[in-house]
Design a protein around this motif. Structure first.
Motif, short mmCIF file in Angstrom:
data_model
loop_
_atom_site.label_atom_id
_atom_site.label_comp_id
_atom_site.label_asym_id
_atom_site.label_seq_id
_atom_site.Cartn_x
_atom_site.Cartn_y
_atom_site.Cartn_z
N ILE A 2 0.82 -1.20 0.00
CA ILE A 2 0.00 0.00 0.00
C ILE A 2 0.86 1.25 0.00
O ILE A 2 0.66 2.16 -0.83
CB ILE A 2 -0.96 -0.01 1.19
CG1 ILE A 2 -2.00 -1.11 1.01
CG2 ILE A 2 -1.64 1.34 1.37
CD1 ILE A 2 -2.92 -1.30 2.18
N LEU A 47 -4.59 -2.81 -1.61
CA LEU A 47 -5.91 -2.63 -1.01
C LEU A 47 -6.71 -3.93 -1.05
O LEU A 47 -7.43 -4.25 -0.09
CB LEU A 47 -6.68 -1.52 -1.73
CG LEU A 47 -6.14 -0.11 -1.55
CD1 LEU A 47 -6.90 0.86 -2.44
CD2 LEU A 47 -6.20 0.32 -0.10
N THR A 68 -10.91 -5.85 6.73
CA THR A 68 -11.50 -4.64 6.19
C THR A 68 -12.74 -5.02 5.39
O THR A 68 -12.73 -6.01 4.66
CB THR A 68 -10.49 -3.92 5.28
OG1 THR A 68 -9.30 -3.67 6.03
CG2 THR A 68 -11.04 -2.60 4.78
N ILE A 73 -13.12 -1.38 0.95
CA ILE A 73 -12.10 -1.68 -0.06
C ILE A 73 -12.57 -1.20 -1.43
O ILE A 73 -11.80 -0.59 -2.18
CB ILE A 73 -11.78 -3.19 -0.07
CG1 ILE A 73 -11.06 -3.57 1.22
CG2 ILE A 73 -10.93 -3.55 -1.29
CD1 ILE A 73 -10.84 -5.05 1.40
N MET A 76 -12.21 2.53 -1.62
CA MET A 76 -10.82 2.95 -1.77
C MET A 76 -10.32 2.68 -3.19
O MET A 76 -9.60 3.51 -3.76
CB MET A 76 -9.94 2.26 -0.73
CG MET A 76 -10.18 2.76 0.68
SD MET A 76 -8.98 2.19 1.91
CE MET A 76 -9.49 0.51 2.15
N ILE A 113 -6.72 4.66 4.49
CA ILE A 113 -5.61 3.70 4.57
C ILE A 113 -4.98 3.76 5.96
O ILE A 113 -4.70 2.72 6.58
CB ILE A 113 -4.57 3.98 3.47
CG1 ILE A 113 -5.12 3.58 2.12
CG2 ILE A 113 -3.26 3.25 3.76
CD1 ILE A 113 -4.27 4.02 0.95
N GLU A 116 -7.22 1.99 8.46
CA GLU A 116 -7.19 0.53 8.33
C GLU A 116 -5.87 -0.05 8.82
O GLU A 116 -5.86 -1.09 9.48
CB GLU A 116 -7.46 0.10 6.89
CG GLU A 116 -8.87 0.36 6.44
CD GLU A 116 -9.91 -0.27 7.36
OE1 GLU A 116 -9.78 -1.46 7.69
OE2 GLU A 116 -10.84 0.44 7.75
#
Length: 126
Positions: A2, A47, A68, A73, A76, A113, A116
């Motif tokens: 990420i 992700l 998540t 997701i 994102m 992000i 998470e």
């Protein structure tokens, strides 16, 4: 995956929009767009890996698996695609307003992000 993806996406955006010139006959803007696309692909791959479970040791309890949600997701991934896509709600040629919608999407993406990653590392899970 990420954080390298976010970094490549950001560096590519700076090269594409803020740096002018040629390197070996290739425009820096072109290199920036390529780096942005590669960064977006790396970021999307990272992700999608968030869906895997992350075991967290909770005092006095069994291991808890944090995943998540699919919805987050998907949101994102859509944000990444929106940032890289030339199709925007406000066109980028309307500077600086045209860049603000991409910057807002990027800001939310960084926030999500960070949230998470904090949750996966055993921080506060709100």
């Amino acid at each position: 995956m990420i954080l390298p993806g976010v970094l490549a996406l950001l560096v590519g955006a700076v090269l594409a929009f803020a740096v002018h010139g040629d390197v070996g006959g290739v425009g820096v803007g072109t290199v920036g767009v390529i780096v942005m696309i590669l960064g977006a692909l790396i970021l999307i791959a990272g992700l999608l890996r968030l869906r895997r479970g992350s075991r967290q040791r909770v005092a006095g309890h069994r291991d808890r698996v944090y995943r998540t949600s699919k919805g987050k997701i998907i949101a994102m991934v859509i944000a990444v695609i929106y940032i890289v896509s030339p199709i925007d709600i406000i066109p980028d040629f309307l500077l600086p307003v045209g860049v603000i919608d991409d910057a807002t999407a990027f800001g939310w993406l960084l926030f999500a992000i960070g949230q998470e990653l904090t949750r996966r590392r055993g921080g506060q899970a709100a």
